[in-house]
Design an enzyme around this catalytic site. Sequence first.
Site, PDB file in Angstrom:
ATOM      1  N   VAL A 174       0.841  -1.207   0.000  1.00  0.00           N
ATOM      2  CA  VAL A 174       0.000   0.000   0.000  1.00  0.00           C
ATOM      3  C   VAL A 174       0.869   1.247   0.000  1.00  0.00           C
ATOM      4  O   VAL A 174       0.636   2.185  -0.778  1.00  0.00           O
ATOM      5  CB  VAL A 174      -0.964   0.004   1.213  1.00  0.00           C
ATOM      6  CG1 VAL A 174      -1.809   1.278   1.199  1.00  0.00           C
ATOM      7  CG2 VAL A 174      -1.862  -1.231   1.216  1.00  0.00           C
ATOM      8  N   ASP A 190      10.938   2.660   6.508  1.00  0.00           N
ATOM      9  CA  ASP A 190      10.583   1.241   6.592  1.00  0.00           C
ATOM     10  C   ASP A 190      11.890   0.482   6.783  1.00  0.00           C
ATOM     11  O   ASP A 190      12.708   0.394   5.863  1.00  0.00           O
ATOM     12  CB  ASP A 190       9.884   0.785   5.292  1.00  0.00           C
ATOM     13  CG  ASP A 190       9.395  -0.656   5.367  1.00  0.00           C
ATOM     14  OD1 ASP A 190      10.021  -1.461   6.080  1.00  0.00           O
ATOM     15  OD2 ASP A 190       8.377  -0.970   4.718  1.00  0.00           O
ATOM     16  N   VAL A 213      -4.507   4.781   7.418  1.00  0.00           N
ATOM     17  CA  VAL A 213      -5.389   3.730   6.885  1.00  0.00           C
ATOM     18  C   VAL A 213      -4.775   2.351   7.174  1.00  0.00           C
ATOM     19  O   VAL A 213      -5.137   1.369   6.557  1.00  0.00           O
ATOM     20  CB  VAL A 213      -5.663   3.866   5.359  1.00  0.00           C
ATOM     21  CG1 VAL A 213      -6.517   5.068   5.048  1.00  0.00           C
ATOM     22  CG2 VAL A 213      -4.389   3.886   4.565  1.00  0.00           C
ATOM     23  N   ALA A 214      -3.829   2.329   8.120  1.00  0.00           N
ATOM     24  CA  ALA A 214      -3.172   1.042   8.436  1.00  0.00           C
ATOM     25  C   ALA A 214      -3.935   0.319   9.536  1.00  0.00           C
ATOM     26  O   ALA A 214      -4.868  -0.460   9.265  1.00  0.00           O
ATOM     27  CB  ALA A 214      -1.725   1.285   8.827  1.00  0.00           C
ATOM     28  N   ASP A 259      -8.969   6.118   9.325  1.00  0.00           N
ATOM     29  CA  ASP A 259      -9.889   5.104   8.800  1.00  0.00           C
ATOM     30  C   ASP A 259      -9.986   3.915   9.744  1.00  0.00           C
ATOM     31  O   ASP A 259     -10.891   3.102   9.620  1.00  0.00           O
ATOM     32  CB  ASP A 259      -9.377   4.637   7.420  1.00  0.00           C
ATOM     33  CG  ASP A 259     -10.295   3.625   6.765  1.00  0.00           C
ATOM     34  OD1 ASP A 259     -11.529   3.876   6.733  1.00  0.00           O
ATOM     35  OD2 ASP A 259      -9.808   2.574   6.296  1.00  0.00           O
ATOM     36  N   GLU A 272     -12.858  -1.292  17.092  1.00  0.00           N
ATOM     37  CA  GLU A 272     -13.813  -0.895  16.049  1.00  0.00           C
ATOM     38  C   GLU A 272     -15.168  -1.553  16.285  1.00  0.00           C
ATOM     39  O   GLU A 272     -15.211  -2.758  16.555  1.00  0.00           O
ATOM     40  CB  GLU A 272     -13.261  -1.277  14.673  1.00  0.00           C
ATOM     41  CG  GLU A 272     -12.001  -0.470  14.335  1.00  0.00           C
ATOM     42  CD  GLU A 272     -11.400  -0.793  12.968  1.00  0.00           C
ATOM     43  OE1 GLU A 272     -11.866  -1.751  12.318  1.00  0.00           O
ATOM     44  OE2 GLU A 272     -10.484  -0.088  12.563  1.00  0.00           O
ATOM     45  N   HIS A 322     -13.369   2.353   8.595  1.00  0.00           N
ATOM     46  CA  HIS A 322     -12.533   1.273   8.051  1.00  0.00           C
ATOM     47  C   HIS A 322     -12.981   0.925   6.622  1.00  0.00           C
ATOM     48  O   HIS A 322     -13.385  -0.198   6.329  1.00  0.00           O
ATOM     49  CB  HIS A 322     -12.582   0.022   8.948  1.00  0.00           C
ATOM     50  CG  HIS A 322     -11.404  -0.876   8.754  1.00  0.00           C
ATOM     51  ND1 HIS A 322     -10.867  -1.631   9.787  1.00  0.00           N
ATOM     52  CD2 HIS A 322     -10.659  -1.169   7.666  1.00  0.00           C
ATOM     53  CE1 HIS A 322      -9.843  -2.345   9.327  1.00  0.00           C
ATOM     54  NE2 HIS A 322      -9.702  -2.082   8.033  1.00  0.00           N
ATOM     55  N   LEU A 323     -12.874   1.928   5.781  1.00  0.00           N
ATOM     56  CA  LEU A 323     -13.364   1.787   4.401  1.00  0.00           C
ATOM     57  C   LEU A 323     -12.250   1.551   3.385  1.00  0.00           C
ATOM     58  O   LEU A 323     -12.514   1.480   2.188  1.00  0.00           O
ATOM     59  CB  LEU A 323     -14.125   3.065   3.980  1.00  0.00           C
ATOM     60  CG  LEU A 323     -15.490   3.302   4.625  1.00  0.00           C
ATOM     61  CD1 LEU A 323     -16.105   4.600   4.067  1.00  0.00           C
ATOM     62  CD2 LEU A 323     -16.433   2.140   4.367  1.00  0.00           C
ATOM     63  N   GLY A 324     -11.016   1.445   3.869  1.00  0.00           N
ATOM     64  CA  GLY A 324      -9.882   1.383   2.948  1.00  0.00           C
ATOM     65  C   GLY A 324     -10.032   0.341   1.851  1.00  0.00           C
ATOM     66  O   GLY A 324      -9.697   0.583   0.693  1.00  0.00           O
ATOM     67  N   ALA A 325     -10.541  -0.827   2.220  1.00  0.00           N
ATOM     68  CA  ALA A 325     -10.630  -1.915   1.234  1.00  0.00           C
ATOM     69  C   ALA A 325     -12.001  -1.981   0.590  1.00  0.00           C
ATOM     70  O   ALA A 325     -12.269  -2.883  -0.207  1.00  0.00           O
ATOM     71  CB  ALA A 325     -10.322  -3.243   1.921  1.00  0.00           C
TER      72      ALA A 325
HETATM   73  N1  LIG Z   1      -7.785   0.458   6.011  1.00  0.00           N
HETATM   74  C1  LIG Z   1      -7.931  -0.616   5.269  1.00  0.00           C
HETATM   75  O1  LIG Z   1      -9.014  -1.006   4.906  1.00  0.00           O
HETATM   76  C2  LIG Z   1      -6.700  -1.362   4.852  1.00  0.00           C
HETATM   77  C3  LIG Z   1      -6.658  -2.021   3.631  1.00  0.00           C
HETATM   78  C4  LIG Z   1      -5.503  -2.712   3.276  1.00  0.00           C
HETATM   79  C5  LIG Z   1      -4.439  -2.746   4.140  1.00  0.00           C
HETATM   80  N2  LIG Z   1      -4.540  -2.143   5.350  1.00  0.00           N
HETATM   81  C6  LIG Z   1      -3.426  -2.155   6.288  1.00  0.00           C
HETATM   82  O2  LIG Z   1      -2.357  -1.444   5.718  1.00  0.00           O
HETATM   83  C7  LIG Z   1      -1.132  -1.943   6.222  1.00  0.00           C
HETATM   84  C8  LIG Z   1      -0.176  -2.198   5.061  1.00  0.00           C
HETATM   85  O3  LIG Z   1      -0.684  -3.179   4.204  1.00  0.00           O
HETATM   86  P1  LIG Z   1       0.247  -3.738   3.041  1.00  0.00           P
HETATM   87  O4  LIG Z   1      -0.584  -4.641   2.215  1.00  0.00           O
HETATM   88  O5  LIG Z   1       0.963  -2.631   2.393  1.00  0.00           O
HETATM   89  O6  LIG Z   1       1.286  -4.590   3.889  1.00  0.00           O
HETATM   90  P2  LIG Z   1       2.773  -4.930   3.486  1.00  0.00           P
HETATM   91  O7  LIG Z   1       3.149  -6.059   4.332  1.00  0.00           O
HETATM   92  O8  LIG Z   1       2.910  -5.045   2.023  1.00  0.00           O
HETATM   93  O9  LIG Z   1       3.604  -3.651   3.951  1.00  0.00           O
HETATM   94  C9  LIG Z   1       3.846  -3.339   5.281  1.00  0.00           C
HETATM   95  C10 LIG Z   1       5.200  -2.673   5.368  1.00  0.00           C
HETATM   96  O10 LIG Z   1       5.385  -2.196   6.679  1.00  0.00           O
HETATM   97  C11 LIG Z   1       6.762  -2.333   6.962  1.00  0.00           C
HETATM   98  N3  LIG Z   1       7.021  -2.250   8.381  1.00  0.00           N
HETATM   99  C12 LIG Z   1       6.978  -3.223   9.312  1.00  0.00           C
HETATM  100  N4  LIG Z   1       7.333  -2.727  10.500  1.00  0.00           N
HETATM  101  C13 LIG Z   1       7.600  -1.412  10.324  1.00  0.00           C
HETATM  102  C14 LIG Z   1       8.009  -0.369  11.176  1.00  0.00           C
HETATM  103  N5  LIG Z   1       8.234  -0.571  12.485  1.00  0.00           N
HETATM  104  N6  LIG Z   1       8.181   0.865  10.647  1.00  0.00           N
HETATM  105  C15 LIG Z   1       7.977   1.085   9.346  1.00  0.00           C
HETATM  106  N7  LIG Z   1       7.603   0.137   8.482  1.00  0.00           N
HETATM  107  C16 LIG Z   1       7.401  -1.105   8.972  1.00  0.00           C
HETATM  108  C17 LIG Z   1       7.108  -3.648   6.346  1.00  0.00           C
HETATM  109  O11 LIG Z   1       8.503  -3.770   6.132  1.00  0.00           O
HETATM  110  C18 LIG Z   1       6.344  -3.614   5.055  1.00  0.00           C
HETATM  111  O12 LIG Z   1       7.145  -3.125   4.009  1.00  0.00           O
HETATM  112  C19 LIG Z   1      -1.492  -3.172   7.040  1.00  0.00           C
HETATM  113  O13 LIG Z   1      -1.599  -2.805   8.379  1.00  0.00           O
HETATM  114  C20 LIG Z   1      -2.867  -3.523   6.529  1.00  0.00           C
HETATM  115  O14 LIG Z   1      -3.590  -4.243   7.461  1.00  0.00           O
HETATM  116  C21 LIG Z   1      -5.644  -1.430   5.708  1.00  0.00           C
HETATM  117  O1  LIG Z   2      -6.263  -5.441   6.324  1.00  0.00           O
HETATM  118  C1  LIG Z   2      -7.094  -5.262   5.446  1.00  0.00           C
HETATM  119  O2  LIG Z   2      -7.150  -5.941   4.411  1.00  0.00           O
HETATM  120  C2  LIG Z   2      -8.020  -4.114   5.586  1.00  0.00           C
HETATM  121  O3  LIG Z   2      -7.949  -3.578   6.839  1.00  0.00           O
HETATM  122  C3  LIG Z   2      -9.411  -4.404   5.143  1.00  0.00           C
HETATM  123  O4  LIG Z   2     -10.225  -4.839   6.190  1.00  0.00           O
HETATM  124  P1  LIG Z   2     -11.735  -5.274   5.875  1.00  0.00           P
HETATM  125  O5  LIG Z   2     -11.666  -6.525   5.089  1.00  0.00           O
HETATM  126  O6  LIG Z   2     -12.378  -5.488   7.196  1.00  0.00           O
HETATM  127  O7  LIG Z   2     -12.360  -4.155   5.083  1.00  0.00           O
END
Ligand SMILES: NC(=O)c1ccc[n+]([C@@H]2O[C@H](COP(=O)([O-])OP(=O)(O)OC[C@H]3O[C@@H](n4cnc5c(N)ncnc54)[C@H](O)[C@@H]3O)[C@@H](O)[C@H]2O)c1
Ligand SMILES: O=C(O)[C@H](O)COP(=O)(O)O
Length: 616
Positions: A227, A246, A305-306, A331, A336, A355-358
Amino acid sequence: MLLLPALPQQLTVRGTNDAAPNRLNNPCCGLGHVAQHSVHSAKLQSKAHSQQPSRPSRSRRLQACVCGVLAATVESRPTILVSEKLGTPGLSLLEAYGNVDQSFDLTPEQLCEKAKTSDALIIRSATQVTRAVFEAANGKLKVVGRAGVGVDNVDLEAATEYGCLVVNAPTANTVAAAEHGIALLAALSRNIAQADASTKNGKWQRGKYVGVALAGKTLAIFGFGKVGAEVARRARGLGLNVIAHDPFASETKAAALHVKLVSFEEALSTAEFFSLHMPLTPGTKGIFGTEAFSKIKKGARIVNVARGGVIDDVALAKALDDKIVAGAALDVFAVEPPPADHPLVGRPDVIVTPHLGASTIEAQEGVAVEIAEAVIDALKGELAATAVNAPMVPPEVLAQLQPFVTLAQGLGRAATQLVGDSGFTDVYISYTTPRSDDLDTRLLRAMVIKGILESITTSTVNLVNADLLAKSRGLRIIESTVPSEGRGVLTSMAVSLGTGSSKFSAALDYRQRVSVAGTVKDNHPYLIRIGIFDVDLALEGTVLLCRQQDRPGIIAAVSSVLASNDINISFMSVARLDSGQDAIMALGLDHYPSDSCIQKIRGVEGIAEFCISTSS
Ligand SMILES: NC(=O)c1ccc[n+]([C@@H]2O[C@H](COP(=O)([O-])OP(=O)(O)OC[C@H]3O[C@@H](n4cnc5c(N)ncnc54)[C@H](O)[C@@H]3O)[C@@H](O)[C@H]2O)c1
Ligand SMILES: O=C(O)[C@H](O)COP(=O)(O)O
């Protein structure tokens, strides 16, 4: 005498010399002669003659091998519990394969109850899959599928302990999350949400909602993964200068996107905008706390959005109060939905989304299909490419190792069955291979451990938890490779257990370890050594192992006892150290002998010891 515990496969002992006369079919028919011939054939070599038993087809056997890896085979249609809304294309796939139970908003107790009868569970971020769920399922639950990325709502340790595979859908919602991050960034910089609410409330406050530009500012991305990288790509298009923190990111990937990797402190002190994209782990929990906000550039704006837990909400509220942080767009929340008295949700300088990111139509269809396929694969016993708590074995490696999976498990089991009362902690696994430098042994090691532990624990042992269970039982696994000629992946394998005693002393090698070695011929596992004796017997079915004096008549006497008990011998193999010294004989039996038959074998003069191994 030793009665060895059951082998899980229903297999039958057989030999390799298919052209040999089939005299052992009936032990009354020339058995002594054939046995004598074998004994005298070679020093420390055995001769084998066989009757070909009926056996499962090769494809079924290979399927069984792989299923054994995860122990995830489900005989009838599996029950798949879907506890949150899942996209229709994924549901259709699941319904074609199993019985789908869509039950939303379950209480923790209801989830535990359902887990008892579910083979698979599919979740999103709202379902907490706690240890209690795995305890309640007690091995029934084979796979948890997360239709999304974050698995922080799954107790991975408990899943692993219970041998439950956890898979996720890591790619299908990446763009959606990145787009939501960008949307929040834009909204935050231009007060979109607040201005919208005010205007709908009848006001026209142009002066109040003057924003700040994005172009020319610096955005710091924390977590430069999937992301984070997509956010960087888009942010650069908006004219932002992008830096990232990172600790695990590659410089090459960052450089390709014109992103500079910096330290946590540098990112905090340099950027005007912050976008968080790291997972919630013990290392990132509360990482944006009082200390971080004390170092952050004054007037910064933060988008998250993490995961909610990476921000300390009280510390952020204080930083907003002190005008150190100018605004935040959130988000995600530690709990939650967030409670009514949440310190951030009601603030005018914070915008929030649930929590609408996805949550785009495209992303939800994508994750649904991705997770349905992963879960179905896992239920079929295939290794899922998106396994979170198991080593990933690439399909090409798996295809090469498949024939050795049964062998590895069989050797672990056979060695354990031969151990005496003293127990053991050291497990030596030796791989004789033409590929000593790049042999990936994880799968085979897991199967040896499975073979060892299965007879001494009630836990499900599979690729997911084998190493963990071995460690928790104090086993020390020592692996080595021995180079060999050839082009295959493996020539043979040996398993030795560091114990001074064996229930069948002939199984002790020169180092006083219980030791067995095997190979694969025509896709079937064979034992090729027990202790210091070379043998040649299929690692299958019921086997009578005897150590006896090397003199005429003993083999005939044993087979005569078996014949008088109507037990057919399907195969035999005899090996000896030297003429007149100890010999060992392995007989494949069509049935497990009765107690009285065992007593009679015990009474045969010249038999020093014997044991029976059976798969049924
Ligand atoms: N809001 C949503 O609906 C939504 C949707 C998708 C993903 N997410 C969240 O977004 C985040 C990222 O998802 P992704 O698919 O990119 O994951 P990913 O695993 O591809 O990337 C995560 C990155 O974080 C890095 N990381 C780990 N520890 C760290 C630290 N202490 N400091 C800085 N960087 C660090 C990792 O090295 C990795 O590169 C996850 O928490 C995921 O759950 C949220
Ligand atoms: O980690 C994820 O993939 C996102 O946070 C999406 O969560 P959700 O499936 O509950 O929308």
